[in-house]
Design a protein around this motif. Structure first.
Motif, PDB file in Angstrom:
ATOM      1  N   VAL A 113       8.595  -8.000   0.922  1.00  6.66           N
ATOM      2  CA  VAL A 113       7.533  -7.073   1.316  1.00  6.66           C
ATOM      3  C   VAL A 113       7.146  -7.297   2.767  1.00  6.66           C
ATOM      4  O   VAL A 113       6.897  -6.336   3.518  1.00  6.66           O
ATOM      5  CB  VAL A 113       6.317  -7.223   0.388  1.00  6.66           C
ATOM      6  CG1 VAL A 113       5.166  -6.332   0.847  1.00  6.66           C
ATOM      7  CG2 VAL A 113       6.689  -6.882  -1.048  1.00  6.66           C
ATOM      8  N   LEU A 117       7.104  -4.546   5.762  1.00 12.69           N
ATOM      9  CA  LEU A 117       5.926  -4.228   6.565  1.00 12.69           C
ATOM     10  C   LEU A 117       6.130  -4.548   8.039  1.00 12.69           C
ATOM     11  O   LEU A 117       5.450  -3.983   8.898  1.00 12.69           O
ATOM     12  CB  LEU A 117       4.708  -4.991   6.038  1.00 12.69           C
ATOM     13  CG  LEU A 117       4.230  -4.642   4.623  1.00 12.69           C
ATOM     14  CD1 LEU A 117       3.022  -5.484   4.251  1.00 12.69           C
ATOM     15  CD2 LEU A 117       3.897  -3.162   4.508  1.00 12.69           C
ATOM     16  N   ARG A 122       3.301   3.019   9.861  1.00 17.02           N
ATOM     17  CA  ARG A 122       1.914   3.456  10.061  1.00 17.02           C
ATOM     18  C   ARG A 122       1.036   2.968   8.915  1.00 17.02           C
ATOM     19  O   ARG A 122       1.481   2.838   7.787  1.00 17.02           O
ATOM     20  CB  ARG A 122       1.849   4.980  10.137  1.00 17.02           C
ATOM     21  CG  ARG A 122       2.489   5.559  11.393  1.00 17.02           C
ATOM     22  CD  ARG A 122       2.292   7.072  11.433  1.00 17.02           C
ATOM     23  NE  ARG A 122       2.830   7.651  12.661  1.00 17.02           N
ATOM     24  CZ  ARG A 122       2.781   8.945  12.941  1.00 17.02           C
ATOM     25  NH1 ARG A 122       2.208   9.801  12.093  1.00 17.02           N
ATOM     26  NH2 ARG A 122       3.298   9.386  14.085  1.00 17.02           N
ATOM     27  N   GLY A 123      -0.218   2.732   9.251  1.00 17.39           N
ATOM     28  CA  GLY A 123      -1.167   2.269   8.233  1.00 17.39           C
ATOM     29  C   GLY A 123      -0.910   0.849   7.771  1.00 17.39           C
ATOM     30  O   GLY A 123      -1.234   0.505   6.631  1.00 17.39           O
ATOM     31  N   LEU A 124      -0.351   0.016   8.651  1.00 17.07           N
ATOM     32  CA  LEU A 124      -0.025  -1.358   8.274  1.00 17.07           C
ATOM     33  C   LEU A 124      -1.253  -2.140   7.793  1.00 17.07           C
ATOM     34  O   LEU A 124      -1.162  -2.845   6.771  1.00 17.07           O
ATOM     35  CB  LEU A 124       0.648  -2.073   9.451  1.00 17.07           C
ATOM     36  CG  LEU A 124       0.995  -3.553   9.236  1.00 17.07           C
ATOM     37  CD1 LEU A 124       1.957  -3.711   8.072  1.00 17.07           C
ATOM     38  CD2 LEU A 124       1.583  -4.151  10.508  1.00 17.07           C
ATOM     39  N   LEU A 126      -3.813  -1.118   6.185  1.00 14.25           N
ATOM     40  CA  LEU A 126      -4.142  -0.680   4.835  1.00 14.25           C
ATOM     41  C   LEU A 126      -3.170  -1.264   3.817  1.00 14.25           C
ATOM     42  O   LEU A 126      -3.585  -1.795   2.776  1.00 14.25           O
ATOM     43  CB  LEU A 126      -4.115   0.850   4.769  1.00 14.25           C
ATOM     44  CG  LEU A 126      -4.326   1.455   3.373  1.00 14.25           C
ATOM     45  CD1 LEU A 126      -5.694   1.072   2.835  1.00 14.25           C
ATOM     46  CD2 LEU A 126      -4.165   2.971   3.427  1.00 14.25           C
ATOM     47  N   TYR A 127      -1.867  -1.184   4.101  1.00 12.38           N
ATOM     48  CA  TYR A 127      -0.878  -1.742   3.188  1.00 12.38           C
ATOM     49  C   TYR A 127      -1.065  -3.251   3.035  1.00 12.38           C
ATOM     50  O   TYR A 127      -0.916  -3.804   1.941  1.00 12.38           O
ATOM     51  CB  TYR A 127       0.534  -1.442   3.687  1.00 12.38           C
ATOM     52  CG  TYR A 127       0.952  -0.003   3.519  1.00 12.38           C
ATOM     53  CD1 TYR A 127       1.176   0.523   2.250  1.00 12.38           C
ATOM     54  CD2 TYR A 127       1.127   0.825   4.624  1.00 12.38           C
ATOM     55  CE1 TYR A 127       1.560   1.845   2.079  1.00 12.38           C
ATOM     56  CE2 TYR A 127       1.502   2.149   4.469  1.00 12.38           C
ATOM     57  CZ  TYR A 127       1.725   2.651   3.202  1.00 12.38           C
ATOM     58  OH  TYR A 127       2.095   3.963   3.043  1.00 12.38           O
ATOM     59  N   ARG A 128      -1.366  -3.912   4.133  1.00 10.52           N
ATOM     60  CA  ARG A 128      -1.546  -5.354   4.087  1.00 10.52           C
ATOM     61  C   ARG A 128      -2.727  -5.716   3.196  1.00 10.52           C
ATOM     62  O   ARG A 128      -2.663  -6.673   2.414  1.00 10.52           O
ATOM     63  CB  ARG A 128      -1.756  -5.871   5.513  1.00 10.52           C
ATOM     64  CG  ARG A 128      -1.702  -7.374   5.653  1.00 10.52           C
ATOM     65  CD  ARG A 128      -1.546  -7.752   7.107  1.00 10.52           C
ATOM     66  NE  ARG A 128      -2.522  -7.049   7.949  1.00 10.52           N
ATOM     67  CZ  ARG A 128      -2.433  -6.950   9.258  1.00 10.52           C
ATOM     68  NH1 ARG A 128      -1.398  -7.486   9.890  1.00 10.52           N
ATOM     69  NH2 ARG A 128      -3.362  -6.310   9.961  1.00 10.52           N
ATOM     70  N   VAL A 130      -3.971  -3.836   0.723  1.00 15.14           N
ATOM     71  CA  VAL A 130      -3.657  -3.472  -0.661  1.00 15.14           C
ATOM     72  C   VAL A 130      -2.765  -4.518  -1.308  1.00 15.14           C
ATOM     73  O   VAL A 130      -2.973  -4.920  -2.464  1.00 15.14           O
ATOM     74  CB  VAL A 130      -2.998  -2.082  -0.696  1.00 15.14           C
ATOM     75  CG1 VAL A 130      -2.434  -1.790  -2.087  1.00 15.14           C
ATOM     76  CG2 VAL A 130      -3.997  -1.005  -0.296  1.00 15.14           C
ATOM     77  N   PHE A 131      -1.755  -4.997  -0.577  1.00 17.76           N
ATOM     78  CA  PHE A 131      -0.842  -5.986  -1.135  1.00 17.76           C
ATOM     79  C   PHE A 131      -1.501  -7.351  -1.268  1.00 17.76           C
ATOM     80  O   PHE A 131      -1.079  -8.165  -2.107  1.00 17.76           O
ATOM     81  CB  PHE A 131       0.407  -6.105  -0.261  1.00 17.76           C
ATOM     82  CG  PHE A 131       1.330  -4.930  -0.382  1.00 17.76           C
ATOM     83  CD1 PHE A 131       1.572  -4.347  -1.609  1.00 17.76           C
ATOM     84  CD2 PHE A 131       1.956  -4.392   0.734  1.00 17.76           C
ATOM     85  CE1 PHE A 131       2.417  -3.260  -1.732  1.00 17.76           C
ATOM     86  CE2 PHE A 131       2.801  -3.307   0.632  1.00 17.76           C
ATOM     87  CZ  PHE A 131       3.035  -2.732  -0.610  1.00 17.76           C
ATOM     88  N   TYR A 132      -2.522  -7.623  -0.458  1.00 16.17           N
ATOM     89  CA  TYR A 132      -3.205  -8.903  -0.545  1.00 16.17           C
ATOM     90  C   TYR A 132      -4.224  -8.930  -1.680  1.00 16.17           C
ATOM     91  O   TYR A 132      -4.578 -10.005  -2.171  1.00 16.17           O
ATOM     92  CB  TYR A 132      -3.908  -9.209   0.785  1.00 16.17           C
ATOM     93  CG  TYR A 132      -4.561 -10.562   0.828  1.00 16.17           C
ATOM     94  CD1 TYR A 132      -3.788 -11.715   0.892  1.00 16.17           C
ATOM     95  CD2 TYR A 132      -5.948 -10.690   0.808  1.00 16.17           C
ATOM     96  CE1 TYR A 132      -4.382 -12.965   0.932  1.00 16.17           C
ATOM     97  CE2 TYR A 132      -6.542 -11.942   0.855  1.00 16.17           C
ATOM     98  CZ  TYR A 132      -5.752 -13.072   0.914  1.00 16.17           C
ATOM     99  OH  TYR A 132      -6.347 -14.309   0.954  1.00 16.17           O
ATOM    100  N   GLY A 191       0.366 -11.694  -2.464  1.00 16.36           N
ATOM    101  CA  GLY A 191      -0.282 -11.285  -1.223  1.00 16.36           C
ATOM    102  C   GLY A 191      -0.491 -12.401  -0.224  1.00 16.36           C
ATOM    103  O   GLY A 191      -0.257 -12.230   0.978  1.00 16.36           O
TER     104      GLY A 191
END
Length: 317
Positions: A113, A117, A122-124, A126-128, A130-132, A191
């Motif tokens: 993951v 990433l 884009r939106g890194l 936010l993804y970070r 969510v995954f955390y 995460g």
């Protein structure tokens, strides 16, 4: 009148002693503020960490049931652990199986993951986040209860499999699969190592990839020859931290098995067995000995990891 030849020297000496601050005065004016700021830490360390540890070490050599005074038994608790306790051996098998499979799978998934990433999508942030999130929630009682409902015989997982005509087992009550549900839960909490892997990937110089690309290296070769060797310090850190956490895992096994380690001790983690001895059977002295054995195992693993790290961990010089 003639002055005494030593009166001036004595006066100067006395005057010098009067103006020179004493050791305790210097300590108070110079160091006391720092110690005052450290006072909460000192109270926590000696009162909540070192004190209880020394107490448990003493209790590990006693027969103590929380209701009567401890009775000194010497090494009897440790002798029983290694020679006459089948549940100790069972809990060690379950715990080592969990550690051996959950930690590598979690680290591999976290690294995959992080590599995804790291491409600059884009939106890194936010993804970070969510995954955390699973790492923050995974050890909670609510998530363990939810996990038990998901993998129950009539749970969501089997309802999903039924769409494809597959009749799933009762994952929680079947000893062949019960421990694997806890391993999946552990991997889902990827995460924290993912964030650390992502930070490590950002530190690798891009010109190394550019030079390798000009030489015709493939993506897979660049991963094995550049990314992974330069990432080994981060891999080492994550491996040690996650393994220690895996040895200490308790809440999921306690909630999913109902505090028993069933079915047939397939989810009897070492920490769960320790809890049963301490608060189920009130054998606090024996439970203290179990705790110190666990500490020795974790310390041995950590020491072995550091000793062998020089053969595979590459630091940037």
């Amino acid at each position: 009148m003639t002055a005494h030849p030593f009166s001036a020297a004595d006066s100067a000496s006395t005057s010098g002693r009067a103006v020179t601050p004493s050791f305790w005065s210097r300590l108070w004016t110079r160091d006391a503020p720092g110690y005052l700021f450290l006072l909460p830490w000192f109270i926590g360390f000696f009162g909540l960490t070192l004190g209880p540890m020394l107490t448990s070490l003493y209790l590990s050599f006693t027969d103590f049931d929380l209701l009567t005074s401890p009775n000194w038994v010497g090494m009897d608790n440790y002798t029983r652990i290694f020679t006459a306790d089948p549940k100790f051996a069972a809990s060690m098998r379950v715990t080592f199986f969990f550690v051996i499979f959950s930690v590598p799978l979690k680290l591999a998934f976290a690294l995959a993951v992080a590599l995804l990433l790291n491409r600059g999508m884009r939106g890194l942030p936010l993804y970070r986040a969510v995954f955390y999130l699973p790492s923050l929630l995974g050890a909670s009682v609510a998530i363990a209860v939810l996990w038990r409902q998901l993998f129950a015989g009539d749970g969501v997982v089997n309802d999903f499999l039924a769409i494809f005509g597959i009749e799933g087992p009762s994952w929680i009550s079947n000893p062949r699969y019960s421990l694997w549900t806890l391993i999946v839960l552990s991997v889902w909490q990827f995460g924290s190592p993912m964030i650390i892997f992502l930070a490590g990937l950002r530190q690798i110089p891009q010109d190394m990839y550019e030079a390798a690309s000009l030489d015709g290296a493939s993506k897979a070769r660049m991963f094995w020859k550049i990314t992974l060797p330069l990432l080994t310090p981060v891999v080492f850190f994550n491996a040690v931290i996650q393994t220690i956490d895996a040895f200490k895992s308790f809440t999921p096994a306690f909630i999913i098995s109902g505090g028993t380690g069933n079915p047939i001790n397939s989810t009897l983690f070492y920490t769960l067995y320790l809890y049963q001895e301490a608060f189920g059977f009130f054998r606090m002295g024996y439970a203290s000995a179990l705790a110190w054995v666990l500490l020795a195992i974790v310390a041995a693993f950590t020491g072995f990891s550091f000793l062998t790290s020089k053969y595979w961990v590459h630091y940037d010089e």
